[in-house]
Write a protein that holds these residues in place. Structure first.
Motif, mmCIF file in Angstrom:
data_model
loop_
_atom_site.group_PDB
_atom_site.id
_atom_site.type_symbol
_atom_site.label_atom_id
_atom_site.label_comp_id
_atom_site.label_asym_id
_atom_site.label_seq_id
_atom_site.Cartn_x
_atom_site.Cartn_y
_atom_site.Cartn_z
ATOM 1 N N ASP A 44 32.983 32.689 43.068
ATOM 2 C CA ASP A 44 33.879 33.424 44.180
ATOM 3 C C ASP A 44 34.656 32.363 45.174
ATOM 4 O O ASP A 44 35.187 33.214 46.105
ATOM 5 C CB ASP A 44 33.166 34.409 44.672
ATOM 6 C CG ASP A 44 32.088 33.918 45.739
ATOM 7 O OD1 ASP A 44 31.610 32.758 45.708
ATOM 8 O OD2 ASP A 44 31.627 34.949 46.584
ATOM 9 N N ARG A 96 40.178 34.708 39.950
ATOM 10 C CA ARG A 96 39.421 36.120 39.909
ATOM 11 C C ARG A 96 38.146 35.816 40.488
ATOM 12 O O ARG A 96 37.388 35.263 39.888
ATOM 13 C CB ARG A 96 39.625 36.921 38.581
ATOM 14 C CG ARG A 96 38.885 37.911 38.397
ATOM 15 C CD ARG A 96 38.792 38.745 37.265
ATOM 16 N NE ARG A 96 38.086 39.825 37.106
ATOM 17 C CZ ARG A 96 36.708 39.627 36.760
ATOM 18 N NH1 ARG A 96 36.000 38.584 36.589
ATOM 19 N NH2 ARG A 96 35.642 40.965 36.787
ATOM 20 N N GLN A 111 34.425 36.411 40.364
ATOM 21 C CA GLN A 111 33.273 36.534 39.315
ATOM 22 C C GLN A 111 32.064 37.111 40.203
ATOM 23 O O GLN A 111 31.246 36.526 40.408
ATOM 24 C CB GLN A 111 32.818 35.197 38.741
ATOM 25 C CG GLN A 111 34.302 34.972 37.840
ATOM 26 C CD GLN A 111 33.941 33.468 36.951
ATOM 27 O OE1 GLN A 111 32.932 32.913 37.218
ATOM 28 N NE2 GLN A 111 34.580 33.159 36.325
ATOM 29 N N GLN A 160 33.842 42.748 42.772
ATOM 30 C CA GLN A 160 35.115 42.699 42.000
ATOM 31 C C GLN A 160 34.945 43.529 40.615
ATOM 32 O O GLN A 160 36.203 44.243 40.401
ATOM 33 C CB GLN A 160 35.348 41.226 41.611
ATOM 34 C CG GLN A 160 36.875 41.004 41.320
ATOM 35 C CD GLN A 160 38.116 41.805 42.121
ATOM 36 O OE1 GLN A 160 37.818 41.587 43.146
ATOM 37 N NE2 GLN A 160 39.181 42.120 41.424
ATOM 38 N N GLN A 161 33.950 43.427 39.916
ATOM 39 C CA GLN A 161 33.899 44.041 38.758
ATOM 40 C C GLN A 161 33.778 45.739 39.021
ATOM 41 O O GLN A 161 34.411 46.279 38.291
ATOM 42 C CB GLN A 161 32.522 43.675 38.088
ATOM 43 C CG GLN A 161 32.146 44.187 36.606
ATOM 44 C CD GLN A 161 31.123 43.713 36.032
ATOM 45 O OE1 GLN A 161 30.038 44.027 36.651
ATOM 46 N NE2 GLN A 161 31.247 42.957 34.939
ATOM 47 N N LEU A 199 35.146 47.029 41.520
ATOM 48 C CA LEU A 199 36.514 47.438 42.030
ATOM 49 C C LEU A 199 37.598 47.811 40.695
ATOM 50 O O LEU A 199 38.221 48.832 40.648
ATOM 51 C CB LEU A 199 37.127 46.426 42.889
ATOM 52 C CG LEU A 199 36.880 46.598 44.407
ATOM 53 C CD1 LEU A 199 37.441 45.385 45.172
ATOM 54 C CD2 LEU A 199 37.172 47.761 45.320
ATOM 55 N N GLU A 200 37.402 46.819 39.761
ATOM 56 C CA GLU A 200 38.145 47.035 38.687
ATOM 57 C C GLU A 200 37.739 48.054 37.843
ATOM 58 O O GLU A 200 38.553 48.717 36.897
ATOM 59 C CB GLU A 200 38.116 45.523 37.744
ATOM 60 C CG GLU A 200 38.860 44.509 38.620
ATOM 61 C CD GLU A 200 38.520 43.157 38.001
ATOM 62 O OE1 GLU A 200 37.903 43.152 36.862
ATOM 63 O OE2 GLU A 200 39.082 42.205 38.452
ATOM 64 N N ALA A 201 36.380 48.722 37.869
ATOM 65 C CA ALA A 201 36.017 49.597 37.015
ATOM 66 C C ALA A 201 36.177 50.949 37.688
ATOM 67 O O ALA A 201 36.135 52.055 37.231
ATOM 68 C CB ALA A 201 34.567 49.377 36.964
ATOM 69 N N GLY A 202 36.745 51.028 39.081
ATOM 70 C CA GLY A 202 37.132 52.233 39.766
ATOM 71 C C GLY A 202 35.953 52.707 40.220
ATOM 72 O O GLY A 202 36.117 54.133 40.603
#
Length: 293
Positions: free
Chosen positions: A172, A188, A190, A194-195, A197-200
């Protein structure tokens, strides 16, 4: 501060790409600095690393990862150029067997030249080499998989003068590009955060500092690799999460907008100061690269 030693001096470094300057600071809370940075003008290589695993383990991890990566790239470069030079580590390339590099996954549109592909394979292998050696050290110290010392590793490498830069990334730490008044994050994070956030996912989200992967704790890693075309006057910032974690992107961009050849040290110091002012509780590292006009 235990075994910590800054790998590159905080002074102006002259690269084919332009000028570079780095600064690392223990911060306002921690007793030791587990960050490190390295600038190798002869290779066009700039790297930051943020170690973890406890006081001295983190200090060792960040320095070891950078040193191993640099040794591998330097040996590979010498081999390609036909120089009969001994590698800094006598077991660098011959004793190491990297995993297969997947060009289809890395370059799905088949746009890379042969030279670009060779550089990417070298970077891929260099990061794997550093990880393997650090993982072996952890195993020798009776650390279980996923434990022991580890580090982030983020950097850029310009192989040919006037060519693109090759970006590699684990963890990160971040690499930004400031171009034409806009700040772009090229890497990005790691992290589980972050994962999520990207998954909503909705609140509560995971802690921001939980890494998906780092160099050292596990036998297998997958570095993010990409190329970046360089434009005159580009400003690149490589930094640890202690710098960006509490400061808004707008504040970072405002400093990068003022970067000139004659004020790199002052701008680095300002980036560190603003991180402290905004409440950073971590070590803070900033490396600026200003490309030639």
């Amino acid at each position: 501060m235990g075994s910590w030693k800054q790998l590159s001096p905080s002074e102006i470094h002259h690269l084919d790409l332009g000028l570079a300057y780095g600064l690392t600071d223990v911060g306002t809370v921690r007793e030791s600095n587990q960050d490190n940075f390295f600038i190798a003008p002869e290779l066009g290589l700039v790297v930051v690393a943020d170690g973890m695993g406890g006081h001295e383990a983190g200090e060792i991890a960040s320095a070891d990862a950078i040193t191993l990566l640099h040794s591998f790239i330097r040996a590979a470069q010498s081999e390609r150029e036909g120089k009969q030079q001994a590698a800094p580590d006598d077991a660098t390339i011959p004793a190491f067997h990297a995993s297969a590099f997947d060009p289809v996954q890395a370059d799905p549109d088949a746009t890379w030249t042969d030279a670009t592909m060779r550089a990417m394979i070298t970077l891929h292998d260099a990061v794997e080499f550093a990880n393997e050696r650090m993982y072996q050290t952890n195993m020798a110290n009776d650390q279980a998989d996923g434990a022991g010392m580890g580090t982030t590793l983020t950097g850029m490498w310009q192989v040919a003068q006037d060519g693109p830069v090759f970006i590699f990334h684990i963890g990160d730490s971040r690499l930004y590009c400031f171009r034409h008044g806009r700040l772009n994050q090229l890497t990005r994070d790691q992290t589980l955060y972050q994962q999520a956030l990207e998954a909503g996912m909705q609140e509560p989200l995971p802690a921001r500092n939980l890494l998906l992967q780092a160099l050292g704790p596990a036998p297998l890693i997958k570095p993010d690799l990409q190329t970046q075309a360089v434009a005159p006057g580009d400003v690149y910032l490589l930094c640890s999460d202690g710098l960006y974690g509490n400061s808004p992107p707008e504040a970072i961009a405002a400093i990068l907008a003022r970067v000139r050849d004659d004020n790199l040290p002052a701008c680095c110091a300002e980036l560190v100061d603003i991180a402290k002012r905004d409440g950073s509780r971590d070590n803070i590292t900033a490396v600026l690269v200003r490309c030639r006009d």
